[in-house]
Design a protein around this motif. Structure first.
Motif, PDB file in Angstrom:
ATOM      1  N   GLY A 192       4.145   4.492  16.993  1.00 48.02           N
ATOM      2  CA  GLY A 192       2.730   4.914  16.605  1.00 48.02           C
ATOM      3  C   GLY A 192       2.431   4.388  15.261  1.00 48.02           C
ATOM      4  N   ILE A 193       1.033   4.604  14.765  1.00 48.87           N
ATOM      5  CA  ILE A 193       0.859   4.348  13.472  1.00 48.87           C
ATOM      6  C   ILE A 193       0.113   5.658  12.903  1.00 48.87           C
ATOM      7  N   ALA A 194       0.811   5.920  11.893  1.00 51.31           N
ATOM      8  CA  ALA A 194       0.122   6.984  11.070  1.00 51.31           C
ATOM      9  C   ALA A 194       0.221   6.480   9.465  1.00 51.31           C
ATOM     10  N   ARG A 195      -0.632   7.160   8.984  1.00 52.60           N
ATOM     11  CA  ARG A 195      -1.108   6.877   7.459  1.00 52.60           C
ATOM     12  C   ARG A 195      -1.098   8.443   6.764  1.00 52.60           C
ATOM     13  N   ARG A 196      -0.395   8.459   5.642  1.00 51.02           N
ATOM     14  CA  ARG A 196      -0.637   9.541   4.913  1.00 51.02           C
ATOM     15  C   ARG A 196      -2.098   9.658   4.039  1.00 51.02           C
ATOM     16  N   ILE A 197      -2.583  11.006   4.323  1.00 51.42           N
ATOM     17  CA  ILE A 197      -3.638  11.086   3.759  1.00 51.42           C
ATOM     18  C   ILE A 197      -3.707  11.940   2.649  1.00 51.42           C
TER      19      ILE A 197
END
Length: 129
Positions: free
Chosen positions: A124-129
């Motif tokens: 997956g691809i996830a980014r810290r908000i």
């Protein structure tokens, strides 16, 4: 990483072999060295710690086992199933590896003699908000 359903045939064979060799099923399950999360579990976990998940998916990707002397089903089982084997007395470990190989022989072996296991990849691809 491995996703839900990764090497499920091996997991089943190990638990079966341990139970057949006197390990209670609860202890056999506890000996499992792996955790293969589902897409939903991973997405929820990442979001709960401050990530925005852009994409997450699983892919069924059968993987061929090596054919070296220490490879194949037996080598794979000894290496990746070491924690399962530790639940057994030392003298039962090799017979259990043979039992696992016997159980998996039909499911893992193709017409040409090559052996494959059912890998499920989670990515997956996830980014810290």
């Amino acid at each position: 990483m491995g996703g839900h359903g990764n090497v499920s045939e091996v997991l089943t064979a190990f638990i079966f072999a341990l139970v057949q060799n006197g390990i209670p099923i609860e202890k056999a399950r506890e000996a499992r060295p792996w955790f293969f999360p589902s897409e939903a579990w991973m997405k929820s976990t990442l979001e709960s710690i401050g990530f925005q998940v852009e994409r997450i998916e699983t892919e069924y990707r059968p993987t061929q086992l090596t054919t070296t002397a220490d490879g194949g089903l037996a080598g794979w089982g000894r290496l990746f199933g070491a924690q399962f084997l530790e639940a057994l007395p030392a003298e039962k470990r090799e017979p259990v590896i043979q039992q696992i190989c016997d159980v998996l022989q039909t499911a893992a072996t193709r017409e040409d003699g090559s052996q494959w296991l059912g890998y499920v990849r989670l990515r997956g691809i996830a980014r810290r908000i």
